[in-house]
Design a protein around this motif. Structure first.
Motif, PDB file in Angstrom:
ATOM      1  N   CYS A  41     -28.876  18.669  21.824  1.00 19.73           N
ATOM      2  CA  CYS A  41     -28.470  17.743  22.888  1.00 19.73           C
ATOM      3  C   CYS A  41     -27.384  16.787  22.414  1.00 19.73           C
ATOM      4  O   CYS A  41     -26.445  16.477  23.158  1.00 19.73           O
ATOM      5  CB  CYS A  41     -29.671  16.953  23.399  1.00 19.73           C
ATOM      6  N   ASP A  47     -27.927  13.171  24.410  1.00 26.57           N
ATOM      7  CA  ASP A  47     -29.165  13.139  23.626  1.00 26.57           C
ATOM      8  C   ASP A  47     -30.239  13.818  24.456  1.00 26.57           C
ATOM      9  O   ASP A  47     -29.999  14.236  25.597  1.00 26.57           O
ATOM     10  CB  ASP A  47     -29.568  11.690  23.315  1.00 26.57           C
ATOM     11  N   LEU A  48     -31.430  13.932  23.873  1.00 25.79           N
ATOM     12  CA  LEU A  48     -32.586  14.333  24.675  1.00 25.79           C
ATOM     13  C   LEU A  48     -32.796  13.324  25.794  1.00 25.79           C
ATOM     14  O   LEU A  48     -32.424  12.151  25.681  1.00 25.79           O
ATOM     15  CB  LEU A  48     -33.830  14.416  23.793  1.00 25.79           C
ATOM     16  N   CYS A 243     -31.876  17.743  28.163  1.00 20.79           N
ATOM     17  CA  CYS A 243     -30.831  16.856  27.643  1.00 20.79           C
ATOM     18  C   CYS A 243     -30.334  15.956  28.771  1.00 20.79           C
ATOM     19  O   CYS A 243     -30.574  16.222  29.948  1.00 20.79           O
ATOM     20  CB  CYS A 243     -29.646  17.660  27.113  1.00 20.79           C
TER      21      CYS A 243
END
Length: 449
Positions: A41, A47-48, A243
């Motif tokens: 991600c 990012d997540l 993500c």
């Protein structure tokens, strides 16, 4: 002005996405450990996923209609921290009793005693509680029924509210006054969980009796079959993941001997693909590749830019083929129950296929005939507005140029976020945009008669 037909769609491979406000969520159906998912991600997006509120969670739930479990960006931290249940509230006022809070590393919740002082308590204890009022001027809501802290939180959220948060001595006194000299839950809780992207979101959506911290279960997955509720799991487990953020540009090498597997269309320079494998191959051919996708009787042409073969968001301009099927009457099911748009979509996906979409004047006539039997003035369709990109789209994987908006609606209308499409049950039976929280009848479609 014509409505743009460029949509962000899921292509049925290892990937789906849904734009939401300032964020965009992407379900990646490639099983990875939590750390592998986080790295992916951060390389491909931001990012997540961080979940800030129930709207975010509902949008993530829309990414999958299966029993998939998927990583989100919540992980164990080293510090046990107090948070307000209502997202986005700062911890800027404290009124603990002497000796409180307790110095221990375990989940805990906060209550207020009859003197307005706070104390730490096990969250499973049942006691009365106080919810926020419906507005800044309507005061607080005292609920005399005794519940655990989490059940109290669910009760308040069911009222479109939350457990009360307190930011000043005057507000603390107001809560004490409505609590009729009882010990009551307030919206303060302690846990060690942190978000991968550093966000301070206090939103939590645990399954009952979770988290349990068993066997190094220090990472969190959402369970789509259970309204996306969360479960702590071992970080070494392999599962899909969600993500968030815009897709990052990447550059891939051209794999050898792959072009021969694809078919050139009658249009010079346009490659035809009919499967996800071919799409993955096309995505790697050159930094920019134009392809024509054919699936479920609908063709779509698009230009791919260099990106991952396993996960790509494409702006697809959909063009129905001559053989695009209309919906037969037996496939339309009118549900004469009033639900919000998201509840209606979940119902259709669980019991049938999806909320109905209208691809032609013929299907409009069939939907209109069914809608005449509705018990609400409008009937939900599988039509949604994205305020992020300022256009309407069908939530199914097909679309069409057919439009039937009422005057002042569609591209002529001005909408806030969270608006979805409905058809008038009577009259000219045109389409209108309504807040997704309204409760209406709805139309599902299903296979067979």
């Amino acid at each position: 002005m014509k409505m743009t037909q460029t949509l962000y769609l899921l292509f049925i491979s290892g990937f789906s996405s849904f734009p939401l406000g300032s964020s965009e969520f992407h379900l990646i159906k490639l099983p990875k450990t939590y750390q592998e998912a986080k790295s992916y991600c951060r390389e491909m997006y931001t990012d997540l996923a961080t979940v800030h509120n129930s709207t975010d969670m509902n949008m993530i739930n829309l990414l999958s209609s299966t029993n998939t479990r998927a990583w989100i960006g919540l992980e164990i931290g080293d510090v046990w921290t107090w948070h307000w249940s209502q997202p986005g509230q700062k911890l800027d006022f404290l009124n603990w009793k002497a000796g409180e809070p307790q110095n221990n590393n375990q989940d805990a919740c906060a209550a207020m005693d009859q003197h307005g002082k706070w104390f730490e308590s096990g969250c499973a204890t049942k006691r009365s509680f106080v919810c926020h009022g419906y507005s800044d001027t309507s005061g607080h809501i005292f609920v005399a029924e005794t519940k655990s802290w989490r059940d109290a939180q669910n009760h308040c959220r069911g009222l479109s509210s939350d457990l009360v948060s307190i930011h000043a001595a005057e507000e603390n006194e107001a809560v004490r006054n409505v609590s009729v000299s009882q010990n009551v839950w307030i919206g303060l809780f302690k846990d060690p969980w942190k978000w991968s992207d550093g966000s301070n979101s206090s939103f939590r959506h645990w399954k009952p009796n979770q988290p349990n911290y068993f066997e190094d279960q220090y990472c969190v997955s959402a369970i789509f079959i259970d309204q996306g509720r969360w479960n702590d799991r071992r970080c070494s487990d392999r599962r899909p993941f969600v993500c968030h953020g815009d897709q990052q540009p990447t550059s891939l090498p051209t794999p050898p001997n792959t072009a021969s597997k694809l078919t050139t269309t009658k249009t010079p320079g346009l490659v035809s693909v009919t499967s996800t494998t071919e799409m993955s191959t096309a995505a790697q051919l050159t930094p920019t590749t134009t392809v024509q996708v054919t699936t479920d009787g609908v063709s779509a042409s698009t230009t791919l830019t260099g990106t991952s073969a396993q996960s790509t968001t494409w702006p697809l301009t959909l063009k129905p083929t001559e053989n695009t099927p209309s919906l037969p009457p037996g496939n339309l099911i009118l549900i004469q129950e009033n639900m919000t748009w998201i509840e209606a979509m979940s119902y259709c996906r669980k019991h049938h296929i999806d909320l109905v979409h209208i691809v032609s004047e013929d299907s409009q006539q069939k939907v209109a005939e069914k809608a005449k039997n509705a018990t609400s003035p409008h009937v939900w369709l599988g039509l949604r507005y994205t305020c992020n990109f300022n256009f309407w789209f069908w939530t199914s994987s097909t679309a069409d140029c057919y439009l039937n908006w009422a005057p002042g609606e569609g591209t002529e209308g001005k909408y806030d976020c969270g608006v979805t499409g409905a058809i008038q049950a009577t009259g000219r039976q045109q389409w209108v945009g309504l807040p997704e929280t309204e409760k209406l009848n709805f139309l599902c479609y299903a296979c067979g008669g």
